[in-house]
Design a protein around this motif. Sequence first.
Motif, PDB file in Angstrom:
ATOM      1  N   TRP A   6       0.819  -1.199   0.000  1.00 20.82           N
ATOM      2  CA  TRP A   6       0.000   0.000   0.000  1.00 20.82           C
ATOM      3  C   TRP A   6       0.860   1.258   0.000  1.00 20.82           C
ATOM      4  O   TRP A   6       0.554   2.240  -0.664  1.00 20.82           O
ATOM      5  N   VAL A   7       1.954   1.246   0.766  1.00 23.60           N
ATOM      6  CA  VAL A   7       2.852   2.396   0.776  1.00 23.60           C
ATOM      7  C   VAL A   7       3.468   2.596  -0.602  1.00 23.60           C
ATOM      8  O   VAL A   7       3.535   3.717  -1.124  1.00 23.60           O
ATOM      9  N   VAL A   8       3.925   1.497  -1.213  1.00 25.94           N
ATOM     10  CA  VAL A   8       4.512   1.589  -2.548  1.00 25.94           C
ATOM     11  C   VAL A   8       3.497   2.157  -3.533  1.00 25.94           C
ATOM     12  O   VAL A   8       3.803   3.038  -4.343  1.00 25.94           O
ATOM     13  N   CYS A   9       2.245   1.680  -3.460  1.00 24.03           N
ATOM     14  CA  CYS A   9       1.204   2.171  -4.365  1.00 24.03           C
ATOM     15  C   CYS A   9       0.941   3.650  -4.154  1.00 24.03           C
ATOM     16  O   CYS A   9       0.863   4.432  -5.114  1.00 24.03           O
ATOM     17  N   CYS A  10       0.789   4.048  -2.884  1.00 21.63           N
ATOM     18  CA  CYS A  10       0.491   5.451  -2.585  1.00 21.63           C
ATOM     19  C   CYS A  10       1.606   6.362  -3.053  1.00 21.63           C
ATOM     20  O   CYS A  10       1.371   7.397  -3.690  1.00 21.63           O
ATOM     21  N   MET A  11       2.847   6.007  -2.758  1.00 26.45           N
ATOM     22  CA  MET A  11       3.961   6.853  -3.143  1.00 26.45           C
ATOM     23  C   MET A  11       4.179   6.834  -4.648  1.00 26.45           C
ATOM     24  O   MET A  11       4.619   7.828  -5.231  1.00 26.45           O
ATOM     25  N   ALA A  12       3.832   5.709  -5.293  1.00 28.08           N
ATOM     26  CA  ALA A  12       3.941   5.660  -6.752  1.00 28.08           C
ATOM     27  C   ALA A  12       2.925   6.604  -7.392  1.00 28.08           C
ATOM     28  O   ALA A  12       3.216   7.280  -8.377  1.00 28.08           O
ATOM     29  N   VAL A  13       1.718   6.667  -6.826  1.00 28.80           N
ATOM     30  CA  VAL A  13       0.718   7.602  -7.328  1.00 28.80           C
ATOM     31  C   VAL A  13       1.215   9.032  -7.178  1.00 28.80           C
ATOM     32  O   VAL A  13       1.090   9.858  -8.084  1.00 28.80           O
ATOM     33  N   VAL A  14       1.798   9.341  -6.013  1.00 31.83           N
ATOM     34  CA  VAL A  14       2.344  10.676  -5.792  1.00 31.83           C
ATOM     35  C   VAL A  14       3.458  10.966  -6.779  1.00 31.83           C
ATOM     36  O   VAL A  14       3.553  12.056  -7.351  1.00 31.83           O
ATOM     37  N   MET A  38     -11.480  11.189  -6.658  1.00 30.53           N
ATOM     38  CA  MET A  38     -10.990   9.839  -6.400  1.00 30.53           C
ATOM     39  C   MET A  38     -10.549   9.200  -7.700  1.00 30.53           C
ATOM     40  O   MET A  38     -11.257   9.263  -8.708  1.00 30.53           O
ATOM     41  N   GLY A  39      -9.381   8.593  -7.669  1.00 33.73           N
ATOM     42  CA  GLY A  39      -8.872   7.898  -8.837  1.00 33.73           C
ATOM     43  C   GLY A  39      -7.386   8.111  -8.989  1.00 33.73           C
ATOM     44  O   GLY A  39      -6.718   8.664  -8.116  1.00 33.73           O
ATOM     45  N   GLY A  40      -6.864   7.697 -10.111  1.00 32.77           N
ATOM     46  CA  GLY A  40      -5.438   7.801 -10.365  1.00 32.77           C
ATOM     47  C   GLY A  40      -5.046   6.860 -11.481  1.00 32.77           C
ATOM     48  O   GLY A  40      -5.913   6.380 -12.231  1.00 32.77           O
ATOM     49  N   PRO A  41      -3.768   6.567 -11.623  1.00 30.05           N
ATOM     50  CA  PRO A  41      -3.314   5.673 -12.686  1.00 30.05           C
ATOM     51  C   PRO A  41      -3.897   4.273 -12.515  1.00 30.05           C
ATOM     52  O   PRO A  41      -4.129   3.811 -11.401  1.00 30.05           O
ATOM     53  N   TRP A  45      -3.439  -6.205 -11.836  1.00 32.60           N
ATOM     54  CA  TRP A  45      -3.007  -7.506 -11.346  1.00 32.60           C
ATOM     55  C   TRP A  45      -4.048  -8.520 -11.821  1.00 32.60           C
ATOM     56  O   TRP A  45      -4.818  -9.068 -11.045  1.00 32.60           O
ATOM     57  N   GLY A  46      -4.135  -8.703 -13.137  1.00 28.99           N
ATOM     58  CA  GLY A  46      -5.148  -9.561 -13.729  1.00 28.99           C
ATOM     59  C   GLY A  46      -6.376  -8.773 -14.126  1.00 28.99           C
ATOM     60  O   GLY A  46      -6.941  -8.972 -15.210  1.00 28.99           O
ATOM     61  N   VAL A  47      -6.842  -7.866 -13.256  1.00 26.91           N
ATOM     62  CA  VAL A  47      -8.009  -7.021 -13.531  1.00 26.91           C
ATOM     63  C   VAL A  47      -7.589  -5.562 -13.390  1.00 26.91           C
ATOM     64  O   VAL A  47      -7.112  -5.166 -12.322  1.00 26.91           O
ATOM     65  N   PRO A  48      -7.749  -4.740 -14.435  1.00 23.71           N
ATOM     66  CA  PRO A  48      -7.363  -3.326 -14.331  1.00 23.71           C
ATOM     67  C   PRO A  48      -8.288  -2.560 -13.385  1.00 23.71           C
ATOM     68  O   PRO A  48      -9.495  -2.789 -13.372  1.00 23.71           O
ATOM     69  N   PHE A  49      -7.709  -1.657 -12.583  1.00 22.20           N
ATOM     70  CA  PHE A  49      -8.512  -0.779 -11.747  1.00 22.20           C
ATOM     71  C   PHE A  49      -7.713   0.477 -11.439  1.00 22.20           C
ATOM     72  O   PHE A  49      -6.496   0.422 -11.289  1.00 22.20           O
ATOM     73  N   PRO A  50      -8.418   1.634 -11.335  1.00 24.79           N
ATOM     74  CA  PRO A  50      -7.715   2.881 -11.012  1.00 24.79           C
ATOM     75  C   PRO A  50      -7.237   2.868  -9.563  1.00 24.79           C
ATOM     76  O   PRO A  50      -7.902   2.321  -8.682  1.00 24.79           O
ATOM     77  N   ALA A  51      -6.097   3.473  -9.309  1.00 21.61           N
ATOM     78  CA  ALA A  51      -5.607   3.617  -7.933  1.00 21.61           C
ATOM     79  C   ALA A  51      -6.636   4.395  -7.121  1.00 21.61           C
ATOM     80  O   ALA A  51      -7.095   5.454  -7.556  1.00 21.61           O
ATOM     81  N   PRO A  52      -7.022   3.893  -5.935  1.00 17.51           N
ATOM     82  CA  PRO A  52      -8.088   4.550  -5.163  1.00 17.51           C
ATOM     83  C   PRO A  52      -7.570   5.711  -4.325  1.00 17.51           C
ATOM     84  O   PRO A  52      -7.669   5.725  -3.094  1.00 17.51           O
TER      85      PRO A  52
END
Length: 212
Positions: A6-14, A38-41, A45-52
């Motif tokens: 989760w930290v990696v995802c959050c900081m990657a979005v930033v 709300m959203g992002g890149p 992981w098999g199913v695409p979804f925007p970063a929350p």
Amino acid sequence: MRTSLWVVCCMAVVALGCGHTSPVRPTPKGQLQLQADMGGPIASWGVPFPAPHLTAGASYGVADRLDVHAHAHLTPLLVGLAGLDVGSTYLLFEQSGALPALSGTARLLGFTDFRESAAYFEATATASYLVGERLLPYASVTGFAQFAGGPILVSPAAGAQLWFGELGLQAEARWFSPDHPTERAVIPWVGVAGQGALGLVLGIRWRPGEVR
């Protein structure tokens, strides 16, 4: 800082640029606007979804063409990261005939886990055109700089804002960092032709007392 997924995802979005929709035009003078995005890149992981990535805040019109705004970044709180941004939007040119209006936005962002901190600067130019009395389609480009160093990240976007009296809805598609190969990213982002990350951000606005 913590190294969970989760930290990696959050900081990657930033690192790609924060998950705001583009400021289309300044909040009118003397009016308060509450807003959430709300959203992002999009990752897959098999199913695409925007970063929350969720932000909430407000803007206030301090002059005919100028507002100020601030937002809290809520999703990173789940992993112990606090984030805040402050900024301002200025209407550079009014809409004139077939020529769209042009707005410029500057924003400072800060994130911390209360042991380490990181600061960023974001600048956005947005061209918009009012269709009828409620619909504002637009195109924008954002530059995102890290005070710690590194390249300036650029992301183009397109979207629309639709108003129903006091309530405004916004949807935006954004191409984060199109000059960076997708395959080099830690997160499996969904890129365009192997470059950057395609993103989707949704927003809601409320102007108490607004009549349209």
